[in-house]
Each structure stands twice: as structure tokens, then as C-alpha cells.
Write an enzyme that holds these catalytic residues in place. Structure first.
Site, PDB file in Angstrom:
ATOM      1  N   ARG A 261       0.843  -1.212  -0.091  1.00 52.14           N
ATOM      2  CA  ARG A 261       0.126  -0.020   0.132  1.00 52.14           C
ATOM      3  C   ARG A 261       0.789   1.186  -0.051  1.00 52.14           C
ATOM      4  O   ARG A 261       1.889   1.344   0.691  1.00 52.14           O
ATOM      5  CB  ARG A 261      -1.029   0.071   0.977  1.00 52.14           C
ATOM      6  CG  ARG A 261      -1.917  -1.239   1.081  1.00 52.14           C
ATOM      7  CD  ARG A 261      -2.708  -1.379   2.383  1.00 52.14           C
ATOM      8  NE  ARG A 261      -3.667  -2.397   2.432  1.00 52.14           N
ATOM      9  CZ  ARG A 261      -4.388  -2.627   3.388  1.00 52.14           C
ATOM     10  NH1 ARG A 261      -4.890  -1.778   4.449  1.00 52.14           N
ATOM     11  NH2 ARG A 261      -5.412  -3.752   3.386  1.00 52.14           N
ATOM     12  N   ARG A 276       2.047   1.227  10.191  1.00 50.13           N
ATOM     13  CA  ARG A 276       1.471   1.637   8.867  1.00 50.13           C
ATOM     14  C   ARG A 276       2.836   1.355   7.755  1.00 50.13           C
ATOM     15  O   ARG A 276       3.428   2.385   7.421  1.00 50.13           O
ATOM     16  CB  ARG A 276       0.847   3.130   8.854  1.00 50.13           C
ATOM     17  CG  ARG A 276       0.107   3.377   7.384  1.00 50.13           C
ATOM     18  CD  ARG A 276      -0.474   4.646   7.806  1.00 50.13           C
ATOM     19  NE  ARG A 276      -1.321   4.865   9.312  1.00 50.13           N
ATOM     20  CZ  ARG A 276      -2.882   4.447   9.356  1.00 50.13           C
ATOM     21  NH1 ARG A 276      -3.248   4.005   8.177  1.00 50.13           N
ATOM     22  NH2 ARG A 276      -3.286   4.570  10.379  1.00 50.13           N
ATOM     23  N   GLU A 348      -6.236  -0.373  15.794  1.00 49.05           N
ATOM     24  CA  GLU A 348      -6.925  -1.414  14.777  1.00 49.05           C
ATOM     25  C   GLU A 348      -5.934  -2.528  14.589  1.00 49.05           C
ATOM     26  O   GLU A 348      -4.601  -2.420  14.025  1.00 49.05           O
ATOM     27  CB  GLU A 348      -7.333  -0.757  13.788  1.00 49.05           C
ATOM     28  CG  GLU A 348      -8.074  -1.683  12.848  1.00 49.05           C
ATOM     29  CD  GLU A 348      -8.006  -1.338  11.254  1.00 49.05           C
ATOM     30  OE1 GLU A 348      -7.992  -2.050  10.261  1.00 49.05           O
ATOM     31  OE2 GLU A 348      -7.908   0.064  11.146  1.00 49.05           O
ATOM     32  N   SER A 351     -10.420  -5.736  10.500  1.00 49.74           N
ATOM     33  CA  SER A 351     -11.375  -5.131  10.064  1.00 49.74           C
ATOM     34  C   SER A 351     -12.232  -6.372   9.354  1.00 49.74           C
ATOM     35  O   SER A 351     -11.608  -6.871   8.559  1.00 49.74           O
ATOM     36  CB  SER A 351     -11.283  -3.901   9.019  1.00 49.74           C
ATOM     37  OG  SER A 351     -10.887  -2.793   9.841  1.00 49.74           O
ATOM     38  N   ARG A 390       1.057  -6.117  12.709  1.00 53.89           N
ATOM     39  CA  ARG A 390       0.427  -5.536  13.869  1.00 53.89           C
ATOM     40  C   ARG A 390       0.166  -6.476  14.920  1.00 53.89           C
ATOM     41  O   ARG A 390       0.331  -5.898  16.172  1.00 53.89           O
ATOM     42  CB  ARG A 390      -0.756  -4.786  13.383  1.00 53.89           C
ATOM     43  CG  ARG A 390      -0.791  -3.392  12.541  1.00 53.89           C
ATOM     44  CD  ARG A 390      -1.989  -2.888  12.391  1.00 53.89           C
ATOM     45  NE  ARG A 390      -2.023  -1.778  11.335  1.00 53.89           N
ATOM     46  CZ  ARG A 390      -2.632  -0.903  11.095  1.00 53.89           C
ATOM     47  NH1 ARG A 390      -3.770  -0.736  12.043  1.00 53.89           N
ATOM     48  NH2 ARG A 390      -2.556   0.070  10.418  1.00 53.89           N
TER      49      ARG A 390
END
Length: 424
Positions: A261, A276, A348, A351, A390
Site C-alpha cells: 500500500r 503503517r 486496529e 477489520s 500489527r
């Protein structure tokens, strides 16, 4: 993508749903394009019917020896053929324009999605575990670098910022986590393990609502490929243009892949560490099911992801995302947030989203009910089960010991072959 027939039947409902999303009310514009397309189709059909009628005059005129009438009819047929071609092209352009207008429009949210401006308005549904308070808690970067197993400088020389080189036990920990998660999801929860490419054409990205909306966040090659931002893209696209039988559903798939990403919209956010990254690995969960079963499947998928955190003994909470924080393609989303002692907050880690028929319409993924001829669109769901980087962050921080070593969670000991990660 939305069903234009539904929009035509429910223009006010559609506009209210878009306004709730913070988007524009645009049903009238979409309907106008479709009505113009429909009138073009009617004109084309009329021209084709007229062409058939005039064609009959050619034979009749020649049979009567009236060459002038035959030539006139032939000229008229030629003109009608050209008109049909023009109308076919006009209809093609209008259909393409309608699809182009529909693609950037977000999904309609479920009614029980709460109103809210941003993540601060998300609703906590439940929590598990007691958040750990660690005196002088170090963050994962300090811990990893002190162990000599996490090297951001070396990665920067290779690739730039937001990349990392993991060594020895931390490299092994990444692999151990993936193996542990895959073993759970396949052996206990019934997901089929799949290994997919990480390079794809544009079509799978469009079908899973990543294009055209999020093109700036994708890495594109100099050829005709993109690097996948998540295995959701490839796993879900395995049913593109397919008509499944009802007995094949639910279809549950999982994959461990590298993900890429650009993080184009995250300037200045989480620039330190593994939170990130431009490249990271993730175990993805995808379900394909019937519309009637998708709510239950959503709850099931979320509990599968939660169970990973429970087995790792990592405190977390489950959040229902509000209208201002939910993703573009989701009708409803649950976020799992894991506790990070160094930040004294939850972050987070997964999801889990139900997209209902939104992706299925884009990729033409359908199923046929037993005894019915006409197929229906499937519902597709996706979730992280979990993001490996994460999860490593959470383990390093929650399992840190005063001497800087990291206790290995009990469920990972068989995969790691040791109880403690310490500086060698």
C-alpha cells in the site's frame, strides 16, 4: 456497484443513503443516463425491425422486375444498417458512462450502522482481557532494535521509508504467527487455504472496489499489473463471472500474502515502526455466501478473528464502525483493536466487513438457487485474520520483560521452539 433498477425504483432511499455517507444525492442523474440508454435501445430495436421490413421489399421488387424500387430499398436498408451501428455505439457509450458513474459511488450502509463523524464515534460492542499496565513500557521499535532483530535503516537503504528488515527470531515470529493463524482458520474454522498471485490486472481491483476510488494508494508496475493491497482482491475475485450452485455456499477461503500500500492519505501518521508499512504480510479471510446467510457469516468471521487474539492472550475490544469511519465498499464493519501498552490505547488490528452484493455486482459473481433458473448475486465478506505486523507489535509490547526480552505466547511456543526471544 449499485443496481440501477433498484435506484430507479427507490430514488429517494438511494439519495438519503448517499447523504448519510457524506456523498452527493445523484439518483436523478443516474436515472437520466439509464433512461437515455433505454431510449437508445428502443430506437435501435425499431431501426432493426424497420430494416427487416424494408429488406423484404428488395426481393418483392426484384420479383416484379422493378429494379429501381429494388435499388431504392437496398439504399434504405444500407442507411438503416448504418443507423443501427450508430445506435449500438451510442448505447455502448451510455452503458459505459453509467458504469463509470456508478463505480465511484460507495456502498449503502446497513441501518444499524451508527451515525458519526470519525473513529471517535465508533461504538464498543465488547472487550476481552485486562489491558496491561507495564512500568516504563517500551514501544515495539525500541524493543526490536535493542534485540538486534528489527532494522529500519537497512530497509531504508534497500527501499526507502516504511519498510523493515526482520532478522532471526523476529523473522521466525512472523512465520510462526502466519502458520498459527492458518492452522486455526483451516483446521478449526473450515477455511480453505489458497495461495494467490500478488500481481493482478485492473479487473480484480475494480471488482473488489479498490479501483477507481483508491488508485493513488496502489503500487502499479510499468506493465499492466498492480501489487495487491490485500488478498481480499484475489480471493474474492476467484468467483468473478462465476455462477455457483447454492450447495457450494458458503465458500470460505484464507491466504497468507504480502500486501502493498502506498499509504497516500496517511502523511505524518504512524511513520514510526510497523503500524503503517508499504509492505506487510496478512492472513486474510474471505467468505462468499447467500444474501440470507451473510449477517450470520459476518458474526462468524469476526469471532474467528477474535479467537486468534484470545489464543494469543492479547487484550482487545470489538468496535462497530460509524458512518464517518466505515470503508467505501462496506455495508457494515467490525474493527478489532488490540491493546498497546506503550501508547496506553487500543489500535486496529483487524477489520471484518460485509459488502453484501456490492462487490458481486461489480464482478458479476452469482449463484443459482435450487429449482430456479435465474441466478442471484452472492454476498461477499472479508476480514483480517490477522495483520501479521500489527500482531507482532502487540506481542512485543504486551509480552516485554524488564530485561528487554520477549516472552513467547504459549500457543506460539511449538512454532518458535523456545519460550523467550532474547538478544543472542
Amino acid at each position: 456497484m449499485h443496481d440501477i433498477r433498484w435506484i430507479k425504483d427507490n430514488p429517494e432511499l438511494f439519495d438519503r443513503a448517499m447523504v448519510r455517507r457524506g456523498d452527493d444525492a445523484r439518483a436523478a442523474d443516474l436515472i437520466a443516463i439509464d433512461e437515455k440508454r433505454a431510449s437508445t435501445v428502443k430506437a435501435m430495436n425499431d431501426a432493426q425491425a424497420e430494416q427487416k421490413q424494408v429488406s423484404k421489399k428488395i426481393g418483392a421488387a426484384k420479383g416484379q422486375g422493378d429494379e429501381a424500387a429494388a435499388q431504392a430499398a437496398m439504399a434504405e436498408v444500407g442507411a438503416l444498417k448504418n443507423r443501427v451501428k450508430e445506435l449500438e455505439e451510442e448505447e455502448r457509450q451510455l452503458a459505459a458512462k453509467l458504469r463509470e458513474e456508478l463505480l465511484p459511488i460507495p456502498n449503502i450502509m446497513d441501518e444499524d450502522v451508527p451515525e458519526g463523524a470519525d473513529e471517535s464515534d465508533n461504538i464498543e460492542l465488547r472487550s476481552w482481557g485486562e489491558p496491561k499496565t507495564i512500568e516504563n513500557a517500551k514501544d515495539h521499535v525500541d524493543l526490536g532494535e535493542a534485540l538486534g532483530m528489527m532494522d529500519f535503516e537497512a530497509a531504508a537503504k534497500l527501499s526507502g521509508s516504511r519498510f523493515v528488515v526482520l532478522k532471526r527470531d523476529l523473522a521466525k515470529l512472523e512465520r510462526a504467527l502466519a502458520n498459527f493463524m492458518l492452522q486455526m482458520h483451516t483446521e478449526e474454522f473450515g477455511y480453505e487455504e489458497v495461495q494467490t498471485p500478488v500481481l493482478v490486472h485492473a479487473e480484480p481491483l475494480e471488482g473488489t472496489d479498490k479501483l477507481p476510488k483508491f488508485e493513488e494508494d496502489l503500487f502499479k508496475t510499468t506493465g499492466d499489473h498492480y501489487l495487491i493491497p490485500t488478498a481480499e482482491v484475489t480471493l474474492t475475485s476467484l468467483v468473478a463471472d462465476a455462477i455457483l450452485s447454492e450447495v457450494e455456499l458458503p465458500k470460505r477461503m484464507t491466504a497468507w500474502t504480502q500486501c502493498f500500500r502506498a499509504e497516500a492519505g496517511s502523511a505524518g501518521r504512524d511513520t514510526r515502526g510497523l503500524i503503517r508499512m508499504h509492505q506487510f504480510s496478512k492472513v486474510e479471510l474471505v467468505s462468499v455466501t447467500t444474501p440470507e446467510a451473510s449477517d450470520e457469516e459476518h458474526e462468524r468471521m469476526t469471532h474467528c478473528a477474535e479467537e486468534v487474539l484470545k489464543r494469543l492472550d492479547l487484550p482487545f475490544r470489538t468496535m462497530l464502525l460509524c458512518s464517518g469511519d466505515i470503508g467505501f465498499g462496506a455495508a457494515k464493519t467490525y474493527d478489532l483493536e488490540v491493546w498497546l501498552p506503550s501508547q496506553g490505547t487500543y489500535r486496529e488490528i483487524s477489520s471484518c466487513s460485509n459488502t453484501r452484493g456490492f462487490q458481486a455486482r461489480r464482478m458479476n459473481a452469482r449463484f443459482r438457487r435450487e429449482g430456479q433458473k435465474k441466478p442471484d448475486f452472492v454476498h461477499t465478506l472479508n476480514g483480517s485474520g490477522l495483520a501479521i505486523g500489527r500482531t507482532m507489535v502487540a506481542i512485543l509490547e504486551n509480552y516485554q520483560q524488564p530485561d528487554g526480552s520477549i516472552a513467547v505466547p504459549d500457543v506460539l511456543k511449538p512454532f518458535m521452539g523456545k519460550d523467550v526471544i532474547g538478544r543472542e
